[in-house]
Every structure is written in C-alpha cells, then in structure tokens.
Design an enzyme around this catalytic site. Structure first.
Site, mmCIF file in Angstrom:
data_model
loop_
_atom_site.group_PDB
_atom_site.id
_atom_site.type_symbol
_atom_site.label_atom_id
_atom_site.label_comp_id
_atom_site.label_asym_id
_atom_site.label_seq_id
_atom_site.Cartn_x
_atom_site.Cartn_y
_atom_site.Cartn_z
ATOM 1 N N GLY C 246 7.464 -5.156 81.097
ATOM 2 C CA GLY C 246 8.306 -5.191 82.280
ATOM 3 C C GLY C 246 9.534 -4.301 82.171
ATOM 4 C CG HIS C 247 12.343 -4.331 85.475
ATOM 5 N ND1 HIS C 247 13.047 -4.271 86.652
ATOM 6 C CD2 HIS C 247 12.169 -5.646 85.219
ATOM 7 C CE1 HIS C 247 13.288 -5.483 87.076
ATOM 8 N NE2 HIS C 247 12.765 -6.330 86.240
ATOM 9 C CG ASN C 248 15.654 -3.738 83.075
ATOM 10 O OD1 ASN C 248 15.744 -2.597 83.500
ATOM 11 N ND2 ASN C 248 15.765 -4.792 83.862
#
Lengths: 351, 351, 351
Positions: C246-248
């Site tokens: 996922g993002h980050n």
C-alpha cells in the site's frame, strides 16, 4: 510531483475565508510531507487537535489545522484552520496533480488500432497502442491510457480514465467519471462448470459487467462477467488492488473493498459496505448496507444491515474479540482445571 | 449478448427428444435470466425439483426443468424437461456465445510483431499488437487475443484461446483447447534464493511451465516456471482469477482452484482436487486425489485421497466445525468453571 | 532450456579447486533434475548430508554434494563436493540461462512508441510495442521487455530488466539491477478517500514509488504510490507474485515477501523481514528487522526486531502452536469438565 506555489497560491486553493495566522518564512512552497518530515518549503497538516504535540517538532512552512485547535505558529510558519485539514490538503494536491498530469488532448494516437465500427468521441483521448474493437463506444472526455483493450460493444462513459494496460472485455459497460488502474480486468468469464466424473464442462458466461459512475478500481483487480445477466458495481464504490469479484455479484453504492478481498459468485452487497483487506465472502449471500467486515474475515452467511463482523468464521466484532481473549486464556483454564481435579478427593462422587 | 430465437430455435438446440409442454406466449426469445427476474421473452431454468415453488412467481417464457418435476406451465409458458436443466441452458448459451463472438478468421494482424523464426499455423488468429518471438509455435485454430506476448520457443496448442494481454514466457507449453483469460502470466521465475548475511542470491529458474489440454485459467493468475524441470497443470484443470501456483508444482487432472488460492513451490495435487477460495497450500506437500480444501484454509501437511479439510491449520471438516462450536462455547465453559470453583469448599483437597 | 555440456564445461563453471571423484559415464550433460528423476545425462545435487540415502536410487550423471558427505560415486557417476551444492548448481544454471536468453542488443524496437523527450541510453534494449513517455529515463544496459509502459518522468536504473507488460507509472523510480516480472504495477494510486454521508472523495496521490537496487518483483504484484512523499522498497528485497504493498509503506533491505502478502498503507518493515504467503499486515505498524511472520498471519500490531509470529491475530510462534494444541484438546476438556461436574455431590457448596 513538482510544483512551486507562493503563499498566495496556496491560499487561493483553500476555501474562501479560510482563517490563517503567522508569517511566511519561505517565499515558495514545493513539497508536501507529514509533519515530522516537513521543512520550511513543505505544506503539511494535522488532522486531530488531540495530536497537537506533533506540531512542536515540525518545521513545516505551512500547516493546515482543524478548527478549534488554537496553537500559535512558530516564527516563519503559517497556519490555516479548516473543518477538515486532510481535505484541505487534498484540494491543493488536486491542483498539483492537474498540473503535473495535464489532461491529454482529445484524439486517437496513430499507433492505436481502432475498428472502423467503434465510436470514439472526438474529445476522448486514446493512447498509443490501444485496441478498440467494433461496436465499442468511448464517450466524451474519456482518457484511455496506453495499451488498453476495449472489446466488441463495450462502453466507456464520459470523463472516465483508464490507466495503461486495462482490459474491458466485450459488451461490458463502464460508467462516467470512473478511474481504472493498470491491469484491471473487467469481464473475464465467471468460474462456472457442470462437473461430472469425466471432468468439468464449461458453462458459457454470456452476461456482462456494469460499473456505474465514479467507480474506482485498483491495479490488477478482476471482475467477472455474469453467467446470464450482469455483475454490477454501484455508483461511487471504490475497489483497491488485487480484488476479485465473481460472476453475478451485485455490489451497492459507495462500498469500500480493500486489497486482497475475494467475493464469490452471486453475492450481494448493500450500500456503504466496507470489506477490509483479504476478507473472503462466500457466494450467494447478502451483506446489508453499512456493514463492515474485518480483515481476513471469512464470511459464509448473510448479514443484516450495520453488521460489524470479523474472524473465520465471521462473528460480531465484540464476540470475536471476546473469544480470542478466551483462547488466549486456555493455558490458564487448563491449569486451573488440573488444579481443581487434583484438589478433589479421588472418591468423591455424585449421588 | 444479443440473440433472437424462436421456440423452434430453442428446441433445436436441446437434446433430441426433449419433452415439452405448454403454449408459447412470445414469438421470440431474446434473453436468459434467473426465474425471479425472467419475463415472457426470457429463457430460464430450475435446477432442483425441490425448489419448484420458485416457478410460481416466475414470468419466464421458457423454463427448463429437471425430469420428474411434474408441474403444469402457466398460460403463455413452455416447459422443457431435461436430466440437467443447467446443462441444457448451457447448450443454448453456447450457441448465443458462438454467434456473438464468432471465431475470428485465421491470419496475423498487420500490427502484430511476429518473429520470422516463429511458426504460426495459417488457421490461427493472431490479434493486433501481439508479440511472438523466435522459435514460438502457434498451432492450428488457436486464437491469440490482442496484445498478447508469446516468448521464445513457447508453444500454443490447437484451438487454444488467449484473451487479450496474456503473457506466455519463453519455452512454456500450453496444450490444446485451453482458455487463458486476460492478464494470465505463465512462466515467471520461481521465487528461489540462496540467502545469507549479505542478502538473497537469485537461483536461476531454468525449467518451464506445461499446461496440458483443456486447462482454463482466470484473469491475472500466475504460474511460475520450475527451477530445473517443469511446473505442470493437468488436463481439464480449471483455475479461477488471481491464483498463484509456485515453481515445480504438479497439479493433477480436473482440479478446481478457486480465486485467491496460493500454492507454494513443489506441492503436488492429485486429480479432481478442489481448493476453495483463498486457501493456502504449503510447499513440498502432496494432496491426494478427490480431496477438498475449504476456503481460507491453511494446509501445511500432506493429505491422503478423498480428504475433506478446512481451517488454519487445516483439519477434517467435521473436527474443524466441532472445534469452532467449542470455541464459541468458551464463555459458557469459563462461567461454568467459575461456578464450580465457587461451589467447592475452600479446604477440600485430594488424598 | 537446452544445453550440452561436457564434464570439463561443468567443472569450469564451479569454483576453482572443487574436489571431485568418479568416472564420467556420459560424454555430455544436457539436463538438470532432482536426484530421483535424474538420468546419466543429468546434473543433480544433494543439499544435506543427512539425506544421503537419496543418492542410492539416483542415476544422475553428476551430483553436487555438500562437503563432508563422503560417499563413493557409483560407476559412471561423477561427484563434486562444495560448501553449498545448491549454489553450485545455480552457477551452472546461470550459464545455461545466459546462453538460452542472451542479452538482447541495445536499441529501440521500431514498433515502440518513445517520446522525443524521453532519454534512453543507447545500450538499453527497448522491446517491441513499448510506450515510453516524456521525461522518462532508461539507463545503460537496461532491458525493457515487449509491451511495457514507462510513464512520464519515470526512471529505470542500470542493468534493470522488465519482463513483458510491466507498467511503471509517472515519476516512479526503479533502481539498478532490478528484475520485474510480467504484470507488475508500480505506482498506481494509493487507496485513500475522505468519506462522508455522500460517499468517498478521492484524496490525490501525488507521491511516488522508489525501488532501490537489486529488487525483484514477481508477476502481477502491485505497489502503490505514496499520498505525498514516497513508497520505498529497500535494496535487495525480493517480492513474490500477487503481492500488494500500500501507499507510503517503507520496506527495508533484503526482505522476502511471499506470494499473496498484503501490506496496508504506511506500514514500515525493517531489514531482512520475511512475510510468508498470504500474510496480512495492517497499516501504520512497524515490523522490526529480522522478524518472520507466518503464512496467512494477520498482524495488527507493531513488532520488535527478531519477532517470530503467526496466526490471526498474530502471536509468537510458540504461543500460537500451544494455543492451537489446546483448541484441539477442547473436546477433551469439555468432557473432563462434564465428568467432574457429575462426580460432585449436588449439595456441595462453598463456605
């Protein structure tokens, strides 16, 4: 993505009348970052007043704060107060994105293979090396990324964007303002067979997939066409990466399906249903609106609206947590039980 | 998919001598739908006589019924009796599909990039923007959808169909009459490393993947090439979307692998094995023929033939259900135990 | 992959001074196989001296053995002793692979669509039907397989290989010596929304993905771009098929993420972390270096370095195994408890 905004630029992107305080340290802002990582040229935000301690260590040039979080900016900092600071940042980010990824002009890239019987609006953009088959329709302002495939008779709605390498199989329908990421597969055959001693005979899947408006689907997710009628995803539903939705499913409006979720055939979801990551939903069940299913949960039965369940088999959150706690205490229970057995005289007996 | 059939058309698609009753209300049939949704122009079916109550509310123009389900058609309805009504509907649907998606003509689309040293049968169809490398073979009547990739020395059998954007890596073999949906990846490197304090050194994967005949694979599933020899999928095995099969695995004939299944390297499945959705199979184990593994099960040990297991760790269905029931009763057990402790005199003791 | 090596060829590929014994039965070696399947023209290996019984039934022409495993070769067999026989075989396999898949020459295939503002090193190979957008950079010796997409401003490092149909979205960075298999999606939007009663408003994802050097990613895995800054995968980390990040997220160096793993947004992994198949990691947690998470585990809390956990919710391996054992003994506990209740006089009572 690169940008260079002055304080005035930033102000103009926030809702009119947004209250601010502080004096600008940097003449220009060129980044966004979480508070801890932000420097004088960065824009940052604090989402909850309760976390205001995070401000102390932050060197952010601009911070968006929740209304009611009355903190004085440090020298060289500017604070803005908004009802929803995260949304405020999103407003700025939207402008950054618009500039970095300007809408490509309408027209068909010369390398694309578009059938003469396809109908592509002149304002739509068809990227390089796309294939668009006969009878397909691409409506106004749609953006079809490079190397996409749009099959016979498929329909792409207004202002919908397909990132590169999406496939929309024959006769499937994508609504308006949708966003499909790379590798999304719309309209593969449902998994249906008549099984016997000689093996599995394929059951033709002659239905289609319909995505209503403002649906977003993450990379490499797959939605199968219905056996007879349609698999349908409701308006505003957002689907993460690597999600599977089986044939004949009906997903309501404004659902959130997180990564790794699998929904077997003919399941029905109401509106505003949330399925957390890797949850598995059995076929032919119904999940009532506003229900939430936990990560990795295995749901085999229908749920009334507003259910909160998790675990495999899925149970109410509170019950599942309680049972997990009791499982954790099993060693203690076994021990207490042994102690009790040992305390009892061997010859004690009922009656 | 569109079609317009008369009653005679429908009759001609069913096995000869199929018994029928009733009088035709509609002159033309143009849809298929479940009983509840079907109208006078729709063809529908009832799979089990026990569910005959579903007929009452149905306005379907034609219904296929199981033999022995003796119900009189309503006015304007025609009933057909068959040993397997679902299969009967499939016969009609197959014809619908054949008409809607006629076999594309043999030949190579001019936009495809086919190496001079590839061998493509003249009856095979190569869609637009495909890439076929040197030494690859595409046999008669194969249909290669748009934007597929067939690597060096790979082999595509007779009458096999690849939907758009499938990749078959170098030297992999796809048998006859297979069906591979968009985004299938055959022949990625197996996940193998020699690990040490400095990190992980890649172990070359110089084997291949062999799909035998009549294998179907769903969208975005992945099958890795073997380290040395081959990863093999047996004749007639059907694989759903987003399934992972690791290197060196051998999957038998007529297995069903549902969406989200993951099989680690070097596992062996017998014939007619069913793995339900999201089940995980450890590497280097064997699953005997006719075994069934439940949804989300985690199987770490080999299974004899005809095993029925579920849960993590996987256990016999009956045991797993019993244990789940007992876990659910843990609060009661804790309570009863507390009651018992309280009932006992403090000074009671063994001996 | 085809090869034909003499005994001298094989010797020359092993580390200098490798000890050997036995007399060559076959003049030529053309395959590699596990001991049980190997014939006189095959090269095989034994990884642990403890398994030396496997040698007895093997007809392998050449066997690589671990040092200290002193067994006499059978007539016609040659044995080599190495510190790590599997690694020895890998050295030979690397050469086989190099010959079967020679590095394609530098240059851009005429069918590729490369923007005039992209910068492609002359030694890099760009396969047929690729799309490379403005501002993208492809460094020396990179190999971009057929039908890949490299977005605006993306960067592909030296000697990195993309297999066919990989997409690298705008501004993402792939380091040197990376290997990305078909269908990998780098840089889709993170799954982020501001949710309200009217639905979910997209939060722009204006960050990027950075893969450091020597990262390998399996088929159809997906890594999302950060909301503001970057999603980062550390040097030497190896990711299997159908993995979601996922993002980050920040994944450290030399991690191993097995197939089906899902990592929610903003999680942080240290170095040398292993996540077994289908494990799910919650967002915003940290996993310390050298930790191992079991297959299908559901991890919702941060872990200190060197943790070993499994199960859902994830617990220490030893505790999880103990609890699983106790759950299995619940029927016995219920029975013993009933027996105890029955043994007690009805009128016994505390105090």
């Amino acid at each position: 993505m690169e940008f260079r905004y002055t304080l005035e630029d930033v102000k103009s992107l926030l809702p009119e009348g947004t209250r601010s305080a502080g004096a600008c340290g940097s003449g220009v802002f060129s980044g966004m970052a979480p508070l801890e990582a932000a420097g004088p040229e960065d824009i940052s935000f604090l989402n909850k007043a309760a976390n205001r301690a995070r401000l102390e260590k932050s060197g952010a040039g601009i911070v968006l704060l929740p209304e009611g979080c009355e903190v004085l900016p440090k020298p060289g900092q500017v604070y803005f107060w908004l009802p929803n600071p995260s949304l405020g940042l999103a407003l700025i980010a939207e402008e950054v994105e618009r500039k970095a990824l300007p809408r490509p002009p309408g027209g068909v890239h010369p390398s694309a293979v578009v059938d003469a019987l396809a109908r592509v609006d002149s304002s739509a953009h068809i990227g390089p090396l796309c294939v668009i088959e006969a009878g397909a329709v691409v409506e106004a302002d749609a953006i079809i990324g490079a190397q996409c495939f749009i099959g016979k008779g498929a329909h792409i709605g207004r202002n919908t964007r397909l990132f590169p390498q999406v496939t929309i199989a024959h006769e499937c329908v994508v609504g308006a303002d949708c966003l499909l990421h790379s590798g999304v597969r719309i309209g593969g055959d449902g998994f249906g067979y008549e099984s016997g001693k000689e093996g599995h005979r394929k059951v033709p899947q002659i239905g289609r997939v319909v995505l209503e408006d403002r649906v977003e689907i993450g990379s490499n997710s797959t939605i199968d066409r219905a056996r007879l009628t349609e698999t349908r995803i409701g308006t505003g539903t957002k689907i993460d990466n690597l999600v599977q939705i089986g044939h004949n499913c009906v997903v309501g409006r404004h659902c959130l399906l997180c990564s790794g979720v699998g929904i077997a055939g003919s399941a029905k979801l109401g509106d505003f249903v949330t399925l957390a990551g890797q949850a598995g939903i059995s076929g032919h069940i119904e999940i009532g609106s506003f229900s939430q299913v936990g990560g990795q949960a295995g749901l085999g039965k229908s749920l009334p609206p507003k259910s909160l369940v998790t675990g495999t088999p899925a149970r109410a959150f509170t019950e599942q947590r309680r049972l997990e706690g009791m499982v954790r205490r099993l060693p203690e229970l076994f021990q207490r039980f042994r102690d009790l057995e040992n305390r009892l005289p061997k010859d004690i007996s009922a009656k």
